[in-house]
Design a protein around this motif. Structure first.
Motif, PDB file in Angstrom:
ATOM      1  N   TYR A  94       3.446 -13.724  -4.417  1.00 28.44           N
ATOM      2  CA  TYR A  94       2.332 -12.774  -4.412  1.00 28.44           C
ATOM      3  C   TYR A  94       2.474 -11.783  -5.565  1.00 28.44           C
ATOM      4  CZ  TYR A  94      -0.977  -9.291  -2.674  1.00 28.44           C
ATOM      5  OH  TYR A  94      -2.031  -8.420  -2.555  1.00 28.44           O
ATOM      6  N   HIS A  95       3.682 -11.306  -5.754  1.00 32.24           N
ATOM      7  CA  HIS A  95       3.981 -10.369  -6.842  1.00 32.24           C
ATOM      8  C   HIS A  95       3.562 -10.985  -8.185  1.00 32.24           C
ATOM      9  CE1 HIS A  95       6.651  -7.429  -8.995  1.00 32.24           C
ATOM     10  NE2 HIS A  95       6.664  -8.419  -9.867  1.00 32.24           N
ATOM     11  N   CYS A  98      -0.111 -11.182  -8.661  1.00 28.70           N
ATOM     12  CA  CYS A  98      -0.615  -9.881  -9.117  1.00 28.70           C
ATOM     13  C   CYS A  98      -0.458  -9.756 -10.626  1.00 28.70           C
ATOM     14  CB  CYS A  98       0.135  -8.740  -8.420  1.00 28.70           C
ATOM     15  SG  CYS A  98      -0.331  -8.462  -6.702  1.00 28.70           S
ATOM     16  N   PHE A 120      -7.451 -10.040  -0.725  1.00 29.13           N
ATOM     17  CA  PHE A 120      -6.144 -10.307  -1.326  1.00 29.13           C
ATOM     18  C   PHE A 120      -5.165  -9.165  -1.035  1.00 29.13           C
ATOM     19  CE2 PHE A 120      -3.354 -10.089  -5.152  1.00 29.13           C
ATOM     20  CZ  PHE A 120      -2.736 -11.328  -5.037  1.00 29.13           C
ATOM     21  N   ILE A 123      -2.893  -9.405   2.317  1.00 30.27           N
ATOM     22  CA  ILE A 123      -1.836 -10.405   2.501  1.00 30.27           C
ATOM     23  C   ILE A 123      -0.441  -9.794   2.661  1.00 30.27           C
ATOM     24  CG2 ILE A 123      -0.655 -12.364   1.389  1.00 30.27           C
ATOM     25  CD1 ILE A 123      -3.431 -13.095   0.191  1.00 30.27           C
ATOM     26  N   PRO A 124      -0.038  -8.839   1.812  1.00 30.57           N
ATOM     27  CA  PRO A 124       1.323  -8.314   1.965  1.00 30.57           C
ATOM     28  C   PRO A 124       1.552  -7.534   3.257  1.00 30.57           C
ATOM     29  CG  PRO A 124       0.173  -7.104   0.252  1.00 30.57           C
ATOM     30  CD  PRO A 124      -0.699  -8.275   0.631  1.00 30.57           C
TER      31      PRO A 124
END
Length: 140
Positions: A94-95, A98, A120, A123-124
């Motif tokens: 995910y990072h 980004c 989006f 999600i985290p």
């Protein structure tokens, strides 16, 4: 030593998640921006957040996390740790997503809407919930 490493792991993780939560929010606003000056301002903010806070925090989180595993090798025999590490791998992905979105904005190539980034951005939250529950409850 263990408690110091654990404290720094938690501190760096909190800093990392602060960036993980904020950068997609900047993407929402950036995707809604119509003027050049505003877009350029968002590009600077996104770059500084990603490179100055998120990347160092991620690296420190991983260093302290692996250090903890080294100090307590028995963690790797526990199922909750395997599940946690799976979520950490997803978070790293995910990072980097980004980072890819940030580059698209930097090159004025964003094709996603502000609505996409709003989803989006959530999600985290689920990854964090899973990690915290696994670490505290240790369900398996």
């Amino acid at each position: 030593m263990y408690l110091w490493v654990k404290a720094f792991h938690i501190i760096s993780m909190v800093c990392w998640f602060a960036g993980i939560f904020y950068l997609p929010r900047l993407f929402v606003y950036h995707a809604e921006t119509t003027d050049r000056e505003g877009s350029e301002r968002f590009k600077i903010m996104e770059r500084k957040l990603y490179r100055g806070i998120m990347m160092p925090s991620m690296i420190l989180t991983l260093i302290f996390g692996f250090w903890l595993i080294h100090l307590i090798p028995g963690y790797m025999q526990q199922g909750w740790m395997h599940a946690k590490l799976t979520l950490v791998v997803l978070l790293i992905g995910y990072h980097h997503m980004c980072g890819a979105f940030m580059k698209k904005f930097a090159n004025d190539n964003n094709t996603r809407s502000h609505k996409f980034y709003r989803v989006f951005n959530e999600i985290p939250v689920f990854i964090l919930l899973g990690i915290i529950i696994l670490v505290v409850v240790k369900p398996f």
